[in-house]
Design a protein around this motif. Structure first.
Motif, mmCIF file in Angstrom:
data_model
loop_
_atom_site.group_PDB
_atom_site.id
_atom_site.type_symbol
_atom_site.label_atom_id
_atom_site.label_comp_id
_atom_site.label_asym_id
_atom_site.label_seq_id
_atom_site.Cartn_x
_atom_site.Cartn_y
_atom_site.Cartn_z
ATOM 1 N N UNK A 1 16.196 -19.053 82.054
ATOM 2 C CA UNK A 1 16.701 -18.556 80.782
ATOM 3 C C UNK A 1 15.542 -17.820 80.119
ATOM 4 N N UNK A 2 15.733 -16.551 79.856
ATOM 5 C CA UNK A 2 14.671 -15.724 79.299
ATOM 6 C C UNK A 2 14.567 -15.931 77.790
ATOM 7 N N UNK A 3 13.449 -15.529 77.187
ATOM 8 C CA UNK A 3 13.343 -15.600 75.724
ATOM 9 C C UNK A 3 14.387 -14.734 75.022
ATOM 10 N N UNK B 1 18.945 -14.552 78.213
ATOM 11 C CA UNK B 1 19.645 -14.094 79.408
ATOM 12 C C UNK B 1 19.448 -15.138 80.506
ATOM 13 N N UNK B 2 20.516 -15.457 81.236
ATOM 14 C CA UNK B 2 20.431 -16.367 82.368
ATOM 15 C C UNK B 2 20.344 -15.535 83.640
ATOM 16 N N UNK B 3 19.294 -15.757 84.441
ATOM 17 C CA UNK B 3 19.100 -15.001 85.670
ATOM 18 C C UNK B 3 19.017 -15.950 86.863
ATOM 19 N N UNK B 4 19.456 -15.448 88.000
ATOM 20 C CA UNK B 4 19.424 -16.224 89.238
ATOM 21 C C UNK B 4 18.593 -15.492 90.275
ATOM 22 N N UNK B 5 17.710 -16.262 90.953
ATOM 23 C CA UNK B 5 16.881 -15.729 92.035
ATOM 24 C C UNK B 5 17.134 -16.568 93.284
ATOM 25 N N UNK B 6 17.244 -15.896 94.429
ATOM 26 C CA UNK B 6 17.465 -16.652 95.665
ATOM 27 C C UNK B 6 16.155 -17.236 96.181
ATOM 28 N N UNK C 1 23.494 -13.292 83.669
ATOM 29 C CA UNK C 1 24.536 -13.559 82.684
ATOM 30 C C UNK C 1 23.940 -13.291 81.313
ATOM 31 N N UNK C 2 24.520 -12.329 80.602
ATOM 32 C CA UNK C 2 23.943 -11.888 79.336
ATOM 33 C C UNK C 2 24.545 -12.569 78.114
#
Length: 270
Positions: free
Chosen positions: A49-51, A54-59, A68-69
Motif C-alpha cells: 500500500x503506497x503513501x 494505491x494497492x499494488x501487486x508484485x509477483x 488497485x487505485x
C-alpha cells in the motif's frame, strides 16, 4: 583474573547469540520504494500500500502485475487478508464494509455489513471454502458469510461461552481449524462448526501466522514460535542491523520489514 575471564566469556556469548540471530534471517529481496504497509500471500506475491493509497501487486520475480487505485474509496482501510490469492479481502472497520478483489486486483464484490445486520465487526478472515469469517463484536458472535453477506452460520454469544471479554483482531482459517487472536486474552481455537477446542496463552503478539504445528508472531523485536505439539516456546531476536526497520509482518515462511524508503523480505527458520 577471574573478572577478565568473566568479561571475555560474556563477550563470546554475546557474539554467539547475535550470530544466531543473524543466521536466522536471510535476505531474499529488497524493493527500494516507500510504502505504508506490505504483505505476502502463500505464493510469495507481494502486496504493498503506497503513501498515495494505491494497492499494488508484485509477483515472485519482482514484476508489477496489478494495481488497485480505490483503496480510500470506501474509507480508511483497516486490514487486508491475502491468504487466498484469488480473492483478497479489504476490511473497512469504521465503515463496516468488506471489498473483495480478484487476483488482478479488480473489484469482484462488496459487502455492507450493516445492511446484513452486523453493526460492529472487529475482524475478518477468509475461509477455506471461499466464504468469509467475521467476528461481530456487537453480538459477540463468530459468523460465517457468503459473498453476498448472507449469514451461513454463527456461534453462541461469547459472553456465555467464556468468563472473559474476547474481541479478536485476527481470524485465521488453517488446516481444519479456526484461530481467533485477541492480543490481550490469547489465541482461541475452534473447529469449523464453531465448537471451542482450546485456548493458547499467547498475548501481545502481532501478525500471527499458523505454520503446521507452530504458531508464530512478532513481539518485542523478535519472532516468537509456539509449538502446539510440545507446548514449548522459542524466540528469534532481530539482529542489530534491523533497527532501521519500523514495522514487520509475517507470512508462512517470510518476514516483511519496512524502513522509511524500502521493503525487505527475509526468509526465516522455525
Amino acid at each position: 583474573m577471574k573478572n577478565w575471564f568473566t568479561i571475555l566469556l560474556l563477550i563470546i556469548l554475546g557474539k554467539s547469540v547475535l550470530a544466531q540471530g543473524d543466521s536466522a534471517f536471510q535476505l531474499v529481496k529488497t524493493y527500494p520504494f516507500e510504502v505504508a504497509d506490505a504483505m505476502l500471500d502463500n505464493l510469495d506475491n507481494l502486496y504493498i500500500i503506497t503513501p498515495q493509497d494505491q494497492l499494488k501487486k508484485y509477483n515472485i520475480n519482482g514484476d508489477s502485475v496489478a494495481a488497485f487505485n480505490g483503496v480510500k474509496r470506501f474509507g480508511k482501510l483497516h486490514s487486508v487478508d491475502v491468504s487466498n490469492p484469488m480473492k483478497l479481502l479489504l476490511f473497512y472497520k469504521d465503515f463496516s464494509r468488506i471489498v473483495m478483489l480478484d487476483r488482478l486486483l479488480t473489484v469482484r464484490g462488496t459487502i455492507d455489513l450493516k445492511q446484513n445486520n452486523i453493526m460492529q465487526a472487529s475482524a475478518v478472515g477468509a475461509s477455506y471454502d471461499n466464504k468469509i469469517w467475521i467476528f461481530d463484536s456487537y453480538e459477540y458472535k463468530l459468523k460465517k458469510l457468503d459473498e453476498q453477506g448472507s449469514l451461513l452460520q454463527e456461534t453462541s454469544d461469547f459472553r456465555i461461552l467464556f468468563d472473559q471479554s474476547i474481541v479478536p483482531q485476527q481470524i485465521l482459517d488453517r488446516d481444519g481449524l479456526l484461530y481467533l487472536y485477541d492480543t490481550t486474552s490469547g489465541l482461541f481455537v475452534f473447529d469449523y462448526y464453531g465448537t471451542f477446542k482450546r485456548k493458547l496463552p499467547l498475548s501481545n503478539w502481532n501478525s500471527i501466522v499458523i505454520a503446521g504445528k507452530n504458531v508464530l508472531g512478532i513481539s518485542n523485536n523478535g519472532i516468537n514460535n509456539y509449538s502446539t505439539a510440545t507446548l514449548m516456546e522459542s524466540r528469534y531476536m532481530f539482529p542489530q542491523n534491523f533497527l532501521r526497520y519500523y514495522r514487520y509482518s509475517l507470512s508462512q515462511n517470510k518476514l516483511i520489514a519496512l524502513s522509511k524508503n524500502s521493503v525487505s523480505i527475509f526468509s526465516y527458520r522455525h
